[in-house]
Every structure is written in C-alpha cells, then in structure tokens.
Design an enzyme around this catalytic site. Structure first.
Site, PDB file in Angstrom:
ATOM      1  N   GLU A  52     -10.112  -0.251  -5.720  1.00 47.07           N
ATOM      2  CA  GLU A  52      -9.086  -0.975  -4.991  1.00 47.07           C
ATOM      3  C   GLU A  52      -9.602  -2.338  -4.545  1.00 47.07           C
ATOM      4  OE1 GLU A  52      -5.818  -0.117  -1.457  1.00 47.07           O
ATOM      5  OE2 GLU A  52      -7.218   1.446  -2.094  1.00 47.07           O
ATOM      6  N   CYS A 108      -4.800   5.879  -4.383  1.00 47.78           N
ATOM      7  CA  CYS A 108      -4.133   4.581  -4.293  1.00 47.78           C
ATOM      8  C   CYS A 108      -2.702   4.769  -4.769  1.00 47.78           C
ATOM      9  CB  CYS A 108      -4.861   3.539  -5.141  1.00 47.78           C
ATOM     10  SG  CYS A 108      -4.074   1.910  -5.136  1.00 47.78           S
ATOM     11  N   CYS A 133       0.862  -1.179   0.000  1.00 41.59           N
ATOM     12  CA  CYS A 133       0.000   0.000   0.000  1.00 41.59           C
ATOM     13  C   CYS A 133       0.897   1.226   0.000  1.00 41.59           C
ATOM     14  CB  CYS A 133      -0.930   0.007   1.214  1.00 41.59           C
ATOM     15  SG  CYS A 133      -2.030   1.446   1.256  1.00 41.59           S
ATOM     16  N   HIS A 160      -2.093  -5.016 -10.473  1.00 42.47           N
ATOM     17  CA  HIS A 160      -2.877  -3.915 -11.031  1.00 42.47           C
ATOM     18  C   HIS A 160      -3.150  -4.155 -12.512  1.00 42.47           C
ATOM     19  CE1 HIS A 160      -2.731  -0.886  -7.751  1.00 42.47           C
ATOM     20  NE2 HIS A 160      -1.680  -1.604  -7.391  1.00 42.47           N
ATOM     21  N   GLY A 165      -1.539   2.114  -7.153  1.00 39.94           N
ATOM     22  CA  GLY A 165      -2.234   2.314  -8.425  1.00 39.94           C
ATOM     23  C   GLY A 165      -1.604   3.428  -9.240  1.00 39.94           C
TER      24      GLY A 165
END
Length: 269
Positions: free
Chosen positions: A200, A209, A74, A151, A212
């Site tokens: 997410e 994110c 994260c 992703h 991301g």
C-alpha cells in the site's frame, strides 16, 4: 486538549478514527499523522481517519497514511466508518463521494465507478492500461485502475512467492506513477475466487486493502478472467467485490471496533 479516538480495523488493516463532526479539531499535518500512527511511540495504525462535516454529503472522511501523507480513498476504513456511523450514509472523500451501509458486523460500500484512462490513474505518459508494456523483476504486463486512488495490478502463479516487500516500494516510487501507486499481486484461483497481496502506498505491506481488492477484481473482470462478482482473499480475510451493470463497484466485508481511548493533542502536535 484531550481528544477521544476509536481504534478500528477491517481484516487487520487498522485505523485510529477521530470524529470532528460535532466539535472541530486543530489542523492535522503530516507530522501529527505520523506521530499518531507510530506503533512504538504513538497509538499505532495503518491510517489515521478524520471525520468532518460536509456541505455535499452526510459527512466527510479524510485519510492519512502511516507516512503522514493524505490519500484519496480507503475501502477498509469506509466499512469501519459505516459501522461507527451506524446507518446508511453518503460520505465525501477526496476520491469522490461513496455510499456506505452497515450490515451486521461489517458493511457494503458503493465505491463508485472505476477509471481506466492513463491520465486518470495517473501515469506519466499514455499507454493501454489493460495490458501495460512494462515490468519489474518477474512482474510484468500489469493493468492500472483508479478506484478513488491509483492501483497497478499484476497476476502471478503464486502471489505468496513474489518478493513484494522488495518490488513494492520500487514500483510505488517509479517515475511512471507521478502520484505514486498501490501495488497489487494476485493469483486467480478460479472464476469466482482471487488471492491477493498488496503493497500500500505510504503504508507498506498490509493485511488487507479494500481499494486494492476492488481494483484487482475489476481488472480481472475487464480481462475476462473472472465473473462479475468474486471473493478476494487477502492475508487478513475475505471481501466480496461486485462490478454491476451500472458500472459501479460494491464491496462487502467485515469491520471491527477494537477499543476506545483518549490522548492529549499537544503530546503529538
């Protein structure tokens, strides 16, 4: 047992941080993480973050999404943890070691090297991850990147016009992604600016994110659509993403401590 916590956020992506580096806490399960994350009956957060001792780094960071599932990485939480720690550090995560460096009201995080092989994402079967021959609704021909977690990245003329609340969960749970996937929809503004929205994995639509932003920027760079350093604008604000000649991704952006508190462990166990 009464336990202290710190509530933090990175561009509106919010976390409850538990620090067990000096004093161990009981084991955290999915139900406990969901209870803490519940915004009506718990403290409320997108992710529960647990800091623990590490044998290979300065400390270990574990990440639990709002649905209770433990995930590998994260980016926004990494900046928040850097701010909380207060000095440069190497952090062990399930997605690999990262380095963090607090800077003023935020941090720079070395997120490591991106992975593009189909089985590293992972996908259910082999294909070119730079231009995947798949689609959902009006979204098609995405790219896939693993930046510690999986992703998929789509480009759209107007990211705000995409019904990501509908397509996001459909793509997240598609059998093509055996470990599920984070869904990114981006618009290229110019060669140094990208707009992004993210569904997410395990958390849903989010204001920001970090991983991301890293995955989207690197995929756009890989396709030759942007420079090797870009600003990524998310609903919660801006991040700077750079992909260096050393193949490492560096993310810079703000983080904020909201407040501190405590709770009775047995109330959520």
């Amino acid at each position: 047992m009464r336990v202290d916590f710190t509530k933090m956020h990175g561009l509106g992506n919010d976390f409850v941080v538990l620090d067990a580096r000096a004093h161990a806490l009981p084991s955290i399960g999915n139900a406990f993480a969901r209870a803490i994350a519940d915004r009506k009956t718990g403290i409320g957060c997108d992710q529960l973050i647990l800091l623990e001792p590490s044998k290979t780094a300065d400390f270990r960071m574990r990440i639990f999404n709002a649905d209770g599932g433990e995930v590998e990485a994260c980016g926004n939480a990494s900046r928040a943890v850097a701010l909380l720690h207060g000095s440069p550090a190497t952090v062990e995560t399930s997605g690999g070691a990262i380095t963090v460096e607090p800077q003023g009201h935020g941090a720079t995080v070395d997120m490591g090297e991106p992975r593009f092989d189909w089985d590293a994402i992972p996908l259910a079967y082999g294909m070119d991850t730079a231009l995947m021959p798949v689609g959902w609704g009006d979204l098609d021909r995405p790219g896939a990147v693993n930046v510690g977690n999986p992703h998929v990245v789509f480009f759209a003329e107007d990211t705000d016009a995409v019904p990501l609340d509908v397509l996001g969960p459909e793509i997240e749970h598609d059998p093509l992604f055996p470990e599920r996937v984070n869904v990114n929809v981006a618009t290229i503004v110019d060669r140094r600016h990208v707009r992004l929205r993210v569904w997410e994995r395990g958390a849903g639509l989010t204001r920001a994110c970090g991983t991301g932003a890293c995955a989207t920027a690197v995929h756009a760079m890989r396709r030759g659509l942007v420079e090797r350093e870009v600003t990524v604008t998310l609903p919660g604000g801006d991040l700077t993403i750079a992909w260096g000649d050393d193949n490492r991704i560096r993310m810079t952006g703000p983080a904020t401590e909201s407040y501190r508190g405590s709770f009775e462990w047995d109330d959520f166990a």
